[in-house]
Design a protein around this motif. Structure first.
Motif: not given
Length: 336
Positions: A58-64, A79-83, A90-92, A220-224
């Motif tokens: 899920d691209g929005s990671y709703t459940e996670l 909550v933010l997800l990060a690779g 680097f992103r922040i 600023m985050c890429p998809s998935w």
């Protein structure tokens, strides 16, 4: 008239010094990482193995996001997800520059990607956290495994607390109160605590009320940023069975750490204090880390951390400890 200009060769890529697998492959006894050597956690490993890689998460990671928010008792919007931790570092940093930031405060001894990101984005380093537009903290710290000491007075500038080793804390207590912790960006990377460092995936708990900042960082985050394996690992992370395994592993790591320090001290090593499952040590004379690596034993030279003459060692089981002592004793005998 056309003039052909010579093309300059590209600048060499920056050297990144990390522990773990290298050009020689995986070391038989790898003391160079801070991963939980009791791992991999069986339940988390099973979850990763059963991940459905035939489709996108899920691209929005709703459940996670909801699961992680419940685990930390926070609003899911925080909550933010990060690779990975490095990706978010680097992103922040880029986000701070985008907001007009020009300076960064770093721990004296720290993970190299903080400085690498700052250099890539043109931030200058300042000595006092209250003079900085971005502040980095890590507790337990790496490489020393101790408390962070140079906290800002208040958190007016974005302050990131790297919590990578908090789940692997063997003693001591966190410096921040719960209320203070709610004012900083908390960066969590459970793969170390689970002994699954090959699985990439991290998350961040944003400061209370920082919803506009969260939205900016999401843009600023890429998809998935987290794939199916990372999602499975993070979902496993919040399960009671996995947390029970982690708690049990800390008792084992504590016993192994005491033995490892005692073994090294018999060789005359000076082991520095640490609250975590790793520590820095200074041998009585230089250890040939390259020769040890060729023998299947990898240590982390701490020179890049600003600790020349020291190595950082993760806590490993007794058989690995015995192999290290034997190899170091052999080097001593060769010099005699």
């Amino acid at each position: 008239m056309d003039v052909t200009r010579p093309i300059s060769p590209p600048s060499p890529a920056p050297t990144r010094e990390h522990g773990g697998t290298d050009a020689l492959g995986a070391a038989l006894f790898d003391f160079s990482t801070n991963s939980n050597s009791c791992g991999p956690c069986p339940a988390a490993l099973a979850a990763v193995g059963q991940a459905d890689v035939s489709r996108y998460p899920d691209g929005s990671y709703t459940e996670l996001r909801a699961q992680l928010a419940a685990f930390h008792d926070v609003d899911p919007q925080r909550v933010l997800l990060a690779g990975s931790a490095s990706e978010f570092i680097f992103r922040i940093t880029g986000w701070v520059v985008q907001r007009g930031g020009r300076s960064v405060n770093l721990p004296r001894h720290a993970y190299g990607d903080y400085a690498q990101a700052a250099s890539a984005w043109g931030l200058r380093t300042v000595g006092q956290p209250n003079d900085a537009d971005l502040v980095w903290c890590c507790e337990p710290s790496s490489p020393l495994g101790g408390s962070h000491t140079n906290w800002p007075r208040g958190f007016s500038s974005p302050t990131v607390l790297d919590c990578a080793y908090e789940p692997l804390r063997l003693e001591g207590e966190a410096s921040l109160t719960e209320a203070q912790g709610a004012q900083v960006w908390q960066l969590w990377t459970p793969n170390k605590a689970l002994g699954l460092t090959g699985v990439r995936g991290a998350y961040v708990i944003a400061p209370q009320g920082a919803y506009n900042s969260v939205a900016a960082l999401e843009r600023m985050c890429p998809s998935w940023p987290v794939g199916a394996h990372g999602v499975a690992m993070l979902q496993a992370w919040v399960q009671p069975e996995v947390q029970t395994w982690l708690l049990d592993s800390l008792a084992t790591l504590s016993a192994w750490k005491a033995r490892q320090i005692a073994q090294l001290e018999t060789l005359g090593w000076t082991c520095l204090p640490s609250d975590a499952n790793f520590f820095c040590a200074q041998p009585p004379q230089a250890v040939d880390v390259n020769a040890l690596r060729e023998a299947g034993i990898k240590l982390r030279d701490a020179t890049s951390f600003g600790l020349p003459g020291h190595v950082r060692l993760g806590v490993l089981p007794p058989d690995a400890q015995d192999a290290l002592v034997a190899a170091c004793s052999a080097q001593i005998e060769l010099r005699a």
